[in-house]
Design an enzyme around this catalytic site. Structure first.
Site, PDB file in Angstrom:
ATOM      1  N   GLU A  28       0.107  -0.802   5.867  1.00 29.93           N
ATOM      2  CA  GLU A  28       1.208  -0.302   6.693  1.00 29.93           C
ATOM      3  C   GLU A  28       1.171   1.209   6.846  1.00 29.93           C
ATOM      4  OE1 GLU A  28       5.197   1.256   7.722  1.00 29.93           O
ATOM      5  OE2 GLU A  28       4.035   1.623   5.897  1.00 29.93           O
ATOM      6  N   ASP A  85       0.844  -1.195   0.000  1.00 27.88           N
ATOM      7  CA  ASP A  85       0.000   0.000   0.000  1.00 27.88           C
ATOM      8  C   ASP A  85       0.879   1.245   0.000  1.00 27.88           C
ATOM      9  OD1 ASP A  85       0.671  -0.834   2.733  1.00 27.88           O
ATOM     10  OD2 ASP A  85      -0.501   0.905   3.377  1.00 27.88           O
TER      11      ASP A  85
END
Length: 401
Positions: free
Chosen positions: A145, A85
């Site tokens: 994250e 991400d």
């Protein structure tokens, strides 16, 4: 250690690594968009299956997609930790398109940290081709994250718990330095409830949340301790609705970074002890400690081993720094597993429009990672762990993610 780990072999792999990186960067994966993260995971899964020889487990937790490869059926030995991400919203690719110009790679998420995924998969593919038994290796690629890993933190800790080591493929620090320490991160939101009143007719009838927040901002900021490297930063602040009304509701976000668990706990206790200063105001605190520190002791043995591997391969000795930003490596270090971070790409500009990867550094980075994985699987970490790493405390760097 074979010659396949350095020199012309890794140089020859550069075009393929860049092609894989383009494949990942061309699929935008903002953390806040579960569908985009799932689409990005599909691309990572294809690349990983090709390099690792097996499909991953697709783990969807509260709508967020994560990928896990557990190689072999033996006890877990080594975790390679990645995330796919990014902080970039959909549409960024049109503004910052994929490009490679004069050896500089650009594109949203190239540095933080899609190049790290490519390095991890390529390194394991080379070791498979060289006949190394990868039984016990786990590769985990998460999808949240950048927003604090709310759905993957438990998964990360569970995967790391029985491993001898964790290698984190986050981007390097300046100049390619490894991240041997990371501050712990805490995130808070302070909600203040007051009472509205007309600002001109009877302001004394109200309970002013802006004034209450002013008191709390000063009290919170005073919890910082620069001598200990502890930062306590009030960030987003909002209060009130109209200019002629005593504000009845407000909120404050607070970012805390600390080098030690003791400092993190001290600040947490201080924030939880806050009391209202304006009569009638009510405080509500949300959030808390997100990631514990990755203390230098947690990385010392792996850092010493990385330096030894670099010397074998004729590579420059990597530097080690402590950074202010946290990563998923904080979780693994927090449960006592040796963890070394910053093994990903060399470049800069994480979270900024200047994000970039230095393409020419990827072969050496691949050689170092491949050699380090081999050394851990060959049991070399045990010697360094027993002697405390054999190196001094790495330099401290005040900035980070």
């Amino acid at each position: 250690m074979t010659d396949l780990l350095a020199g012309s072999d890794t140089e020859a792999l550069l075009p393929g690594m860049l092609a894989d990186l383009e494949e990942l960067v061309s699929c935008e994966t903002p953390s806040s968009d579960p569908a985009a993260v799932a689409a990005g995971a599909e691309r990572v899964a294809r690349l990983g299956a090709r390099d690792l020889g097996t499909d991953p487990e697709v783990l969807v937790v509260d709508g967020c997609t994560h990928l896990r490869w557990r190689l072999g059926g033996g006890p877990r030995r080594l975790l390679l930790l990645c995330h796919q991400d990014t902080v970039w919203p959909r549409g960024t690719l049109a503004e910052i398109p994929w490009s490679v110009t004069d050896g500089v790679v650009r594109g949203p998420g190239c540095f933080d940290m899609k190049a790290g995924i490519v390095l991890a998969c390529t390194a394991l593919a080379r070791l498979r081709a060289d006949g190394l038994d990868l039984d016990g290796v786990t590769v985990l690629v998460t999808g949240d994250e950048e927003i604090g890993s709310p759905t993957s933190a438990d998964l990360i800790r569970a995967e790391a718990r029985d491993c001898a080591a964790v290698l984190v493929l986050e981007a390097s620090a300046d100049g390619g330095a490894l991240k041997t320490g990371r501050k712990g991160a805490s995130m808070y939101e302070l909600l203040v409830t007051g009472r509205a009143a007309h600002a001109g007719l009877e302001p004394e009838a109200g309970v002013n949340t802006t004034i209450e927040l002013a008191h709390q901002v000063l009290a919170i900021a005073a919890l910082a301790d620069p001598a200990q490297g502890t930062t306590v930063t009030p960030t987003v602040l909002a209060s009130g609705t109209t200019t002629n009304t005593v504000p009845a509701a407000g909120r404050l976000a607070v970012d805390v970074r600390a080098l030690t668990a003791a400092e993190q706990q001290r600040v947490d206790a201080g924030i939880r002890a806050l009391t209202p200063r304006v009569p009638g105001a009510v405080l509500e605190l949300r959030g808390g400690i997100n990631r514990p520190p990755l203390e230098v002791a947690s990385s010392a043995a792996l850092f010493a081993l990385a330096q030894q591997v670099a010397a074998r391969l004729g590579l420059p000795a990597p530097a080690g720094v402590t950074v202010g930003g946290a990563s998923d490596g904080n979780f693994t270090a927090g449960i006592g597993v040796p963890t070394l971070d910053g093994l990903g790409a060399v470049g800069g500009g994480a979270h900024a429009v200047g994000e970039h990867v230095l393409a020419g550094e990827l072969p050496a980075r691949l050689a170092l990672l491949t050699g380090l994985v081999r050394a851990v699987l060959d049991g070399e970490l045990g010697t360094h762990a027993r002697d405390g790493g054999g190196v001094g405390v790495p330099d401290e760097e005040p900035s980070g993610e």
